[in-house]
Structure formats: structure tokens, C-alpha cells
Design a protein around this motif. Structure first.
Motif, PDB file in Angstrom:
ATOM      1  N   GLY A  27      54.965  19.468  48.469  1.00  0.00           N
ATOM      2  CA  GLY A  27      54.269  18.987  47.275  1.00  0.00           C
ATOM      3  C   GLY A  27      54.984  19.363  45.996  1.00  0.00           C
ATOM      4  N   ASN A  28      55.383  20.619  45.886  1.00  0.00           N
ATOM      5  CA  ASN A  28      56.044  21.063  44.655  1.00  0.00           C
ATOM      6  C   ASN A  28      57.465  20.541  44.537  1.00  0.00           C
ATOM      7  OD1 ASN A  28      54.240  23.086  43.080  1.00  0.00           O
ATOM      8  ND2 ASN A  28      53.979  23.717  45.200  1.00  0.00           N
ATOM      9  N   LEU A  29      58.153  20.375  45.657  1.00  0.00           N
ATOM     10  CA  LEU A  29      59.486  19.776  45.616  1.00  0.00           C
ATOM     11  C   LEU A  29      59.420  18.324  45.168  1.00  0.00           C
ATOM     12  CD1 LEU A  29      61.241  21.234  48.800  1.00  0.00           C
ATOM     13  CD2 LEU A  29      61.915  21.571  46.409  1.00  0.00           C
ATOM     14  N   VAL A  30      58.396  17.612  45.623  1.00  0.00           N
ATOM     15  CA  VAL A  30      58.220  16.217  45.203  1.00  0.00           C
ATOM     16  C   VAL A  30      57.960  16.143  43.702  1.00  0.00           C
ATOM     17  CG1 VAL A  30      56.663  14.230  45.347  1.00  0.00           C
ATOM     18  CG2 VAL A  30      57.477  15.333  47.442  1.00  0.00           C
ATOM     19  N   ILE A  31      57.061  17.003  43.202  1.00  0.00           N
ATOM     20  CA  ILE A  31      56.763  17.021  41.770  1.00  0.00           C
ATOM     21  C   ILE A  31      58.017  17.316  40.965  1.00  0.00           C
ATOM     22  CG2 ILE A  31      55.519  18.262  39.951  1.00  0.00           C
ATOM     23  CD1 ILE A  31      53.709  16.479  41.459  1.00  0.00           C
ATOM     24  N   PHE A  32      58.753  18.354  41.360  1.00  0.00           N
ATOM     25  CA  PHE A  32      59.965  18.736  40.637  1.00  0.00           C
ATOM     26  C   PHE A  32      60.997  17.606  40.661  1.00  0.00           C
ATOM     27  CE2 PHE A  32      64.230  20.579  40.496  1.00  0.00           C
ATOM     28  CZ  PHE A  32      64.163  21.335  39.340  1.00  0.00           C
ATOM     29  N   SER A  33      61.182  16.979  41.822  1.00  0.00           N
ATOM     30  CA  SER A  33      62.180  15.919  41.960  1.00  0.00           C
ATOM     31  C   SER A  33      61.807  14.686  41.147  1.00  0.00           C
ATOM     32  CB  SER A  33      62.349  15.550  43.440  1.00  0.00           C
ATOM     33  OG  SER A  33      62.742  16.674  44.203  1.00  0.00           O
ATOM     34  N   ILE A  63      59.944  14.434  38.495  1.00  0.00           N
ATOM     35  CA  ILE A  63      60.057  14.683  37.050  1.00  0.00           C
ATOM     36  C   ILE A  63      61.503  14.616  36.593  1.00  0.00           C
ATOM     37  CG2 ILE A  63      59.786  16.471  35.265  1.00  0.00           C
ATOM     38  CD1 ILE A  63      57.200  17.288  36.654  1.00  0.00           C
ATOM     39  N   HIS A  64      62.418  15.124  37.407  1.00  0.00           N
ATOM     40  CA  HIS A  64      63.819  15.144  36.998  1.00  0.00           C
ATOM     41  C   HIS A  64      64.534  13.829  37.289  1.00  0.00           C
ATOM     42  CE1 HIS A  64      64.483  19.369  35.738  1.00  0.00           C
ATOM     43  NE2 HIS A  64      63.410  19.582  36.479  1.00  0.00           N
ATOM     44  N   ILE A  65      63.946  12.988  38.127  1.00  0.00           N
ATOM     45  CA  ILE A  65      64.563  11.694  38.429  1.00  0.00           C
ATOM     46  C   ILE A  65      64.081  10.614  37.479  1.00  0.00           C
ATOM     47  CG2 ILE A  65      64.661   9.835  40.133  1.00  0.00           C
ATOM     48  CD1 ILE A  65      64.650  11.967  42.305  1.00  0.00           C
ATOM     49  N   ASP A  66      62.775  10.576  37.210  1.00  0.00           N
ATOM     50  CA  ASP A  66      62.192   9.511  36.393  1.00  0.00           C
ATOM     51  C   ASP A  66      62.399   9.791  34.902  1.00  0.00           C
ATOM     52  OD1 ASP A  66      60.109   7.865  34.974  1.00  0.00           O
ATOM     53  OD2 ASP A  66      59.656   7.295  37.037  1.00  0.00           O
ATOM     54  N   ASN A  67      63.007   8.844  34.213  1.00  0.00           N
ATOM     55  CA  ASN A  67      63.289   9.003  32.780  1.00  0.00           C
ATOM     56  C   ASN A  67      62.039   8.969  31.917  1.00  0.00           C
ATOM     57  OD1 ASN A  67      66.079   9.164  33.188  1.00  0.00           O
ATOM     58  ND2 ASN A  67      66.292   6.929  33.188  1.00  0.00           N
ATOM     59  N   HIS A  68      60.930   8.445  32.456  1.00  0.00           N
ATOM     60  CA  HIS A  68      59.688   8.366  31.693  1.00  0.00           C
ATOM     61  C   HIS A  68      58.924   9.689  31.683  1.00  0.00           C
ATOM     62  CE1 HIS A  68      60.551   4.125  32.836  1.00  0.00           C
ATOM     63  NE2 HIS A  68      60.105   3.884  31.617  1.00  0.00           N
ATOM     64  N   LEU A  69      59.372  10.635  32.493  1.00  0.00           N
ATOM     65  CA  LEU A  69      58.671  11.917  32.590  1.00  0.00           C
ATOM     66  C   LEU A  69      59.509  13.028  31.961  1.00  0.00           C
ATOM     67  CD1 LEU A  69      57.325  11.729  36.269  1.00  0.00           C
ATOM     68  CD2 LEU A  69      56.183  11.039  34.146  1.00  0.00           C
ATOM     69  N   LYS A  96      48.373  10.246  35.412  1.00  0.00           N
ATOM     70  CA  LYS A  96      48.766   8.854  35.595  1.00  0.00           C
ATOM     71  C   LYS A  96      50.273   8.694  35.623  1.00  0.00           C
ATOM     72  CE  LYS A  96      47.984   4.249  33.623  1.00  0.00           C
ATOM     73  NZ  LYS A  96      47.348   3.490  32.520  1.00  0.00           N
ATOM     74  N   GLY A  97      50.990   9.427  34.768  1.00  0.00           N
ATOM     75  CA  GLY A  97      52.438   9.310  34.709  1.00  0.00           C
ATOM     76  C   GLY A  97      53.105   9.721  36.007  1.00  0.00           C
ATOM     77  N   VAL A  98      52.656  10.817  36.580  1.00  0.00           N
ATOM     78  CA  VAL A  98      53.221  11.284  37.839  1.00  0.00           C
ATOM     79  C   VAL A  98      52.895  10.316  38.964  1.00  0.00           C
ATOM     80  CG1 VAL A  98      53.187  13.139  39.553  1.00  0.00           C
ATOM     81  CG2 VAL A  98      53.168  13.691  37.119  1.00  0.00           C
ATOM     82  N   LYS A  99      51.681   9.801  38.997  1.00  0.00           N
ATOM     83  CA  LYS A  99      51.294   8.853  40.045  1.00  0.00           C
ATOM     84  C   LYS A  99      52.144   7.592  39.984  1.00  0.00           C
ATOM     85  CE  LYS A  99      46.852   8.623  39.204  1.00  0.00           C
ATOM     86  NZ  LYS A  99      45.444   8.204  39.357  1.00  0.00           N
ATOM     87  N   GLN A 100      52.357   7.069  38.788  1.00  0.00           N
ATOM     88  CA  GLN A 100      53.164   5.865  38.645  1.00  0.00           C
ATOM     89  C   GLN A 100      54.603   6.115  39.059  1.00  0.00           C
ATOM     90  OE1 GLN A 100      52.552   4.714  34.547  1.00  0.00           O
ATOM     91  NE2 GLN A 100      50.756   3.464  35.042  1.00  0.00           N
ATOM     92  N   ALA A 101      55.147   7.263  38.667  1.00  0.00           N
ATOM     93  CA  ALA A 101      56.526   7.591  39.036  1.00  0.00           C
ATOM     94  C   ALA A 101      56.660   7.767  40.543  1.00  0.00           C
ATOM     95  CB  ALA A 101      56.966   8.858  38.313  1.00  0.00           C
ATOM     96  N   LYS A 111      56.464   4.322  42.203  1.00  0.00           N
ATOM     97  CA  LYS A 111      57.717   3.616  41.949  1.00  0.00           C
ATOM     98  C   LYS A 111      58.823   4.134  42.848  1.00  0.00           C
ATOM     99  CE  LYS A 111      61.061   2.641  38.276  1.00  0.00           C
ATOM    100  NZ  LYS A 111      61.407   2.881  36.842  1.00  0.00           N
ATOM    101  N   SER A 112      58.845   5.441  43.053  1.00  0.00           N
ATOM    102  CA  SER A 112      59.874   6.045  43.899  1.00  0.00           C
ATOM    103  C   SER A 112      59.680   5.669  45.361  1.00  0.00           C
ATOM    104  CB  SER A 112      59.835   7.570  43.743  1.00  0.00           C
ATOM    105  OG  SER A 112      60.742   8.196  44.606  1.00  0.00           O
ATOM    106  N   LEU A 113      58.423   5.570  45.795  1.00  0.00           N
ATOM    107  CA  LEU A 113      58.139   5.277  47.193  1.00  0.00           C
ATOM    108  C   LEU A 113      58.251   3.804  47.531  1.00  0.00           C
ATOM    109  CD1 LEU A 113      55.062   7.623  47.834  1.00  0.00           C
ATOM    110  CD2 LEU A 113      57.409   7.941  48.633  1.00  0.00           C
ATOM    111  N   PHE A 114      57.784   2.942  46.614  1.00  0.00           N
ATOM    112  CA  PHE A 114      57.685   1.520  46.922  1.00  0.00           C
ATOM    113  C   PHE A 114      58.652   0.643  46.131  1.00  0.00           C
ATOM    114  CE2 PHE A 114      53.463   3.423  47.575  1.00  0.00           C
ATOM    115  CZ  PHE A 114      53.328   3.195  48.938  1.00  0.00           C
ATOM    116  N   GLY A 115      59.320   1.235  45.147  1.00  0.00           N
ATOM    117  CA  GLY A 115      60.265   0.455  44.361  1.00  0.00           C
ATOM    118  C   GLY A 115      59.574  -0.375  43.309  1.00  0.00           C
TER     119      GLY A 115
END
Length: 308
Positions: free
Chosen positions: A37-43, A45-51, A291-296, A299-303
Motif C-alpha cells: 500500500g505505501n509503496l503504491v502511494i509513494f510510486s 505520487i512520484h510518477i504522476d505529474n499532477h500530484l 480524489k487526486g490519488v484515486k484518479q492517478a 490512470k496507472s492501472l487502466f491507462g
């Protein structure tokens, strides 16, 4: 009984009963969930430019803290639950104590920094980009880590100088300050005073600051005329407030509550809540309520071809 030299003293952790093997599966499952869970959150945030807002900057480091925090105790607890070997050496115990206390103290201050971030964002939105700039946010994170590790040096040194009579029984799942003070056969008054003083500064003071910040935040939110605006503001703060309440209340009770270590069941419960449940719930709460994390994440899972 003659006092045994601390350097060769062993501790027996009484938190594990004869049915210790039954604990191995839930410990393994919880630790895996915390890491993933925490690795997903960290990844994310650092991958998505909107976060890239300060709120997500703090959240990413909270995830790092939770990974480290849980890794101090979970692997050792899993080993003990599988093997049944409840013995831990003095040096291993002090090492575990140092990192557990240091990371816990750092999280206390980081949660307060996150509360200040929400306070500035909601109460002074026009000044938010200027106040919460990247340099200041980095300084807050660095200060949290530094104060946590410096605080732990004091506790570890004081605890390591205590005398323990032979093989000492510790009423806990891992090495922490209150149960070790209780297990010592020496006078622990100085260590108890240090524990109370530092706990007030690193526990009660940040918590009071968080409460005061949210009083101002709620007051500001209630002045918003738009119902949708109020819901959005409450949504961004409620997840942080839930985590903060569970963490601070249980941690403060454990360290500065009545007679720390006297009640085995109560100490167990409070320790599990702030050292295990908080890192476990952080990713769930922030993913489900942000909402921002959910959208990111979607997007990461489904494109980009799937719309929600």
C-alpha cells in the motif's frame, strides 16, 4: 540475585503465547499490505505529474516513514511467531528500540507538518504557494526526521544504562521504552521523567498544534457558502484527521498515560493501534478519501482509455 551485565543480557518477549504460530499468518498479511500500500502511494505520487503539490510531497514521505516504521517490528515479530523463539539479545533490543522510537517521533512531527499544510491551504489559499514552497517543505521533513532520531538517542542511551536482572521478561511484542522500564530491576525515575518530558514535546505539543490547526480549518470551512466547496474542503482534511487522532491518542496514552506498562492488555492494544494499524490504514484512507490519488491510481492501472 546478582545483576547481570547489560551487554550480555537477554530479554524474553511475553507478548507471544503458546499459540504463537497462529499469529504468523495475520502478521505476514498485514506487513505485506503495509509494504504494498505505501509503496503504491509513494510510486504514484512520484510518477504522476499532477500530484506534485506539497500535500502529496508530505504524503510520499509519510509512506516512506510507515514502511520503515513497520519494518522495525514486523519481520522480528514474524520470526518469533513462526519459530517460537521469544528471546532477543540486548544489542538487538536496543537497536529495535532506537529505530522504533526515532521513526515514531519523526511521524509525530510529520503529521503536524501535514496539518500545517492543510491549515495554510484552506485558511490562507492566496499565500499558500509562497509559504509552502519546495524548500520550506523539505526543511519540515528534514526537521521531523532529525528531531525523531535525536530524541531516540536520549531514550536509547538512558535505557541501555539500566540494570536488568539476568534473563529479563518484557511484557510486549517488541522492545519499547515503557515495558523495558517496567522490566528493569533498577531505579527508573530519571528515565521516567525523561520519557514524560520528551513525550510532552514530541507527543502532546504536536497534537495540540494539530487540534488548533483544525479548529481554524473547520471555522474557515463553515464560512464557505457553497455546500460543494464545504464538502470538498472537509474531504481533503478528514482522512488526515482520522489518522492523526488514532496515532496521537494511542501513542500519547502508551507513553504518558497512567502507569505505563502496568496493564499488559492495555499497553498491547495501544501499541498495536499506533505502530501497526496506523501504517496499515494510511494507504487505505488516503486512497479512498483523496480524489487526486484515486484518479492517478486508476490512470496507472487502466491507462487513458478508461474513464471514471
Amino acid at each position: 540475585m546478582a545483576l547481570k551485565n547489560q551487554s550480555v543480557c537477554d530479554f524474553i518477549l511475553l507478548g507471544f503465547s503458546e499459540k504463537h504460530i497462529l499469529l504468523s499468518l495475520p502478521i505476514a498479511v498485514m506487513y505485506t499490505m503495509i509494504l504494498m500500500g505505501n509503496l503504491v502511494i509513494f510510486s504514484i505520487i512520484h510518477i504522476d505529474n499532477h500530484l506534485q503539490a506539497p500535500m502529496y510531497f508530505f504524503l510520499s514521505y509519510l509512506s516512506v516513514l510507515d514502511i520503515c516504521y513497520s519494518s522495525v517490528t514486523f519481520p522480528a515479530m514474524l520470526f518469533t511467531s513462526i519459530t517460537g523463539n521469544r528471546r532477543i539479545s540486548f544489542s538487538r533490543c536496543m537497536t529495535q528500540l532506537y529505530f522504533f522510537v526515532s521513526l515514531g517521533g519523526a511521524e509525530c512531527l510529520l503529521l503536524a507538518a501535514m496539518a500545517y499544510d492543510r491549515y495554510v491551504a484552506i485558511c490562507s489559499p492566496l499565500q499558500y504557494p509562497v509559504i509552502m514552497n519546495k524548500t520550506f517543505c523539505s526543511q519540515l521533513v528534514a526537521a521531523s526526521w532529525f528531531c525523531g532520531f535525536f530524541n531516540s538517542v536520549l531514550h536509547t542511551v538512558m535505557t541501555s544504562k539500566l540494570s536488568f536482572c539476568g534473563t529479563t521478561h518484557v511484557n510486549h511484542f517488541f522492545c519499547d521504552v515503557p515495558p523495558l522500564l517496567k522490566a528493569s530491576c533498577a531505579d527508573t525515575q530519571t528515565s521516567q521523567i525523561l520519557l514524560y518530558i520528551v513525550s510532552v514535546f514530541l507527543g502532546m505539543t504536536p497534537f495540540a498544534f494539530v487540534v488548533l490547526s483544525y479548529v481554524h480549518i473547520i471555522s474557515t470551512i463553515l464560512q464557505i457558502r457553497s455546500a460543494a466547496g464545504r464538502r470538498k474542503a472537509f474531504s481533503t482534511c478528514s482522512s488526515h484527521l482520522i489518522v492523526v487522532t488514532v496515532f496521537y491518542v494511542t501513542a500519547n496514552f502508551n507513553y504518558i498515560g497512567p502507569a505505563p506498562g502496568d496493564s499488559f492488555d492495555v499497553v498491547q492494544l495501544s501499541s498495536l493501534l499506533y505502530s501497526i494499524m496506523t501504517p496499515l490504514f494510511n494507504p487505505v484512507i488516503y486512497c479512498l478519501r483523496n480524489k487526486g490519488v484515486k484518479q492517478a491510481l486508476k490512470k496507472s492501472l487502466f491507462g487513458n482509455h478508461v474513464y471514471f
